[in-house]
Design a protein around this motif. Structure first.
Motif, short mmCIF file in Angstrom:
data_model
loop_
_atom_site.label_atom_id
_atom_site.label_comp_id
_atom_site.label_asym_id
_atom_site.label_seq_id
_atom_site.Cartn_x
_atom_site.Cartn_y
_atom_site.Cartn_z
N GLY A 65 0.78 -1.23 0.00
CA GLY A 65 0.00 0.00 0.00
C GLY A 65 0.81 1.28 0.00
O GLY A 65 0.24 2.37 -0.12
N GLU A 66 2.14 1.18 0.12
CA GLU A 66 2.99 2.38 0.10
C GLU A 66 3.64 2.54 -1.26
O GLU A 66 4.03 1.56 -1.90
CB GLU A 66 4.08 2.28 1.17
CG GLU A 66 3.55 2.32 2.61
CD GLU A 66 4.68 2.35 3.62
OE1 GLU A 66 4.53 3.04 4.64
OE2 GLU A 66 5.71 1.69 3.38
N VAL A 67 3.77 3.80 -1.70
CA VAL A 67 4.36 4.07 -3.01
C VAL A 67 5.82 3.62 -3.02
O VAL A 67 6.63 4.04 -2.18
CB VAL A 67 4.29 5.57 -3.35
CG1 VAL A 67 4.98 5.83 -4.69
CG2 VAL A 67 2.84 6.04 -3.40
N LEU A 68 6.16 2.78 -3.98
CA LEU A 68 7.54 2.33 -4.14
C LEU A 68 8.26 3.14 -5.22
O LEU A 68 9.38 3.63 -5.00
CB LEU A 68 7.58 0.85 -4.51
CG LEU A 68 8.97 0.28 -4.86
CD1 LEU A 68 9.86 0.27 -3.62
CD2 LEU A 68 8.85 -1.12 -5.46
N CYS A 69 7.62 3.31 -6.39
CA CYS A 69 8.32 3.94 -7.50
C CYS A 69 7.35 4.37 -8.59
O CYS A 69 6.20 3.92 -8.66
CB CYS A 69 9.37 3.00 -8.08
SG CYS A 69 8.68 1.50 -8.83
N HIS A 70 7.87 5.24 -9.45
CA HIS A 70 7.21 5.58 -10.71
C HIS A 70 8.02 4.94 -11.82
O HIS A 70 9.25 5.03 -11.84
CB HIS A 70 7.17 7.10 -10.90
CG HIS A 70 6.70 7.52 -12.26
ND1 HIS A 70 7.57 7.94 -13.25
CD2 HIS A 70 5.46 7.57 -12.81
CE1 HIS A 70 6.89 8.25 -14.33
NE2 HIS A 70 5.61 8.03 -14.10
N GLU A 71 7.34 4.26 -12.74
CA GLU A 71 8.02 3.47 -13.75
C GLU A 71 7.52 3.84 -15.14
O GLU A 71 6.32 3.92 -15.39
CB GLU A 71 7.76 1.99 -13.49
CG GLU A 71 8.33 1.03 -14.51
CD GLU A 71 7.91 -0.40 -14.21
OE1 GLU A 71 7.30 -1.03 -15.10
OE2 GLU A 71 8.18 -0.89 -13.09
N GLU A 72 8.46 4.07 -16.05
CA GLU A 72 8.15 4.31 -17.46
C GLU A 72 8.96 3.31 -18.27
O GLU A 72 10.19 3.30 -18.21
CB GLU A 72 8.52 5.74 -17.86
CG GLU A 72 8.19 6.10 -19.28
CD GLU A 72 8.57 7.54 -19.63
OE1 GLU A 72 8.24 7.98 -20.74
OE2 GLU A 72 9.21 8.20 -18.79
N SER A 73 8.27 2.44 -19.01
CA SER A 73 8.94 1.35 -19.72
C SER A 73 8.53 1.31 -21.18
O SER A 73 7.41 1.71 -21.53
CB SER A 73 8.60 0.00 -19.08
OG SER A 73 9.00 -0.05 -17.72
N TYR A 74 9.44 0.82 -22.00
CA TYR A 74 9.20 0.69 -23.44
C TYR A 74 9.54 -0.74 -23.86
O TYR A 74 10.65 -1.21 -23.62
CB TYR A 74 10.04 1.69 -24.22
CG TYR A 74 9.74 3.13 -23.87
CD1 TYR A 74 8.79 3.85 -24.60
CD2 TYR A 74 10.37 3.76 -22.81
CE1 TYR A 74 8.48 5.17 -24.28
CE2 TYR A 74 10.08 5.08 -22.48
CZ TYR A 74 9.13 5.77 -23.21
OH TYR A 74 8.84 7.07 -22.88
N TYR A 75 8.59 -1.41 -24.49
CA TYR A 75 8.75 -2.79 -24.94
C TYR A 75 8.71 -2.86 -26.46
O TYR A 75 7.81 -2.28 -27.09
CB TYR A 75 7.63 -3.67 -24.36
CG TYR A 75 7.67 -3.79 -22.86
CD1 TYR A 75 8.35 -4.84 -22.23
CD2 TYR A 75 7.05 -2.83 -22.06
CE1 TYR A 75 8.39 -4.93 -20.85
CE2 TYR A 75 7.10 -2.92 -20.68
CZ TYR A 75 7.77 -3.97 -20.08
OH TYR A 75 7.82 -4.06 -18.72
#
Length: 236
Positions: A131-141
């Motif tokens: 429930g706690e924010v770990l990270c912001h993620e931007e990914s390209y596949y």
């Protein structure tokens, strides 16, 4: 997932289920070969993988022993299998912001080894642990390798999906780390303030044949991110 990777996962699960501690001895090589009905080379590769991950250590003539003794809440930093594989009993969830097909910019194309006219899936999400924010993620596949993604898949584990549903075998990764300060947009995603400290990690994930298929940029919440690095061999 290759057979030796599957066996490595099963051995690691056995260690967890049996609540084995650092220094506890595992069955001998021949016993493992019989139990998992695989060749010596397959078991050897599985054990080498677990040794690189810091799960076991081997002493010639003495046996195979449990090594991992992580502090609660710490994640293995060097993993090619994504967050879910090393969180133990902690609950990982994702808030999906975007899943879309697009043309990559020059930086993304260079990191993925493709052209700017090729298609990629762009995935943006905020990840939470318990429930706690770990990270912001931007990914390209690379769409030629990962031909389909949707919000339901992205809300769970993309790596589980590409390995089990698509039969993609993940090999190795290149990781670039930088300690920096948050931009206003990043701070908004993480619930922090602009210029708060952060750890940024750019990772290029490759198939076993060396072909890049995923380029990710992750910005971590400084108060909720703890990592462990388990090294092998002596330091000079």
């Amino acid at each position: 997932m290759l057979k030796y990777q599957q066996i490595a996962n099963e051995i690691e699960q056995y260690i967890h289920e049996q609540n084995l501690k650092q220094g506890d001895k595992l069955p001998v090589l021949e016993q493992m070969m019989n139990e998992y009905a695989v060749s010596k080379s397959t078991i050897t590769k599985a054990l080498e993988l677990l040794e690189r991950k810091g799960v076991i250590f081997q002493l010639r003539g003495s046996g195979i022993f449990v090594r991992r003794h992580n502090r609660p809440g710490y994640m293995s930093l060097f993993s090619t299998q994504g967050f879910k594989s090393n969180l133990g009993d902690r609950v990982l969830t994702s808030g999906v912001i975007d899943v879309s097909v697009m043309k990559p910019d020059a930086l993304v194309a260079e990191n993925l080894g493709i052209g700017v006219s090729d298609d990629v899936y762009r995935v943006e999400r905020v990840r939470y642990v318990d429930g706690e924010v770990l990270c912001h993620e931007e990914s390209y596949y690379v769409k030629a390798i990962v031909p389909y993604l949707n919000r339901e898949i992205v809300a769970d584990s993309i790596f589980d999906y590409v390995q089990s549903a698509l039969g993609v075998t993940i090999g190795f990764s290149d990781m670039y780390l930088q300690v920096d300060r948050l931009t206003e947009v990043e701070a908004g995603h993480l619930g922090l303030k602009e210029n708060d400290p952060t750890l940024r990690i750019e990772t290029i994930f490759h198939l076993t044949n060396g072909k890049p298929f995923d380029y990710s940029r992750i910005t971590y919440h400084y108060a909720h991110s703890q990592f462990v690095i388990q090294a092998n061999g002596p330091y000079m």
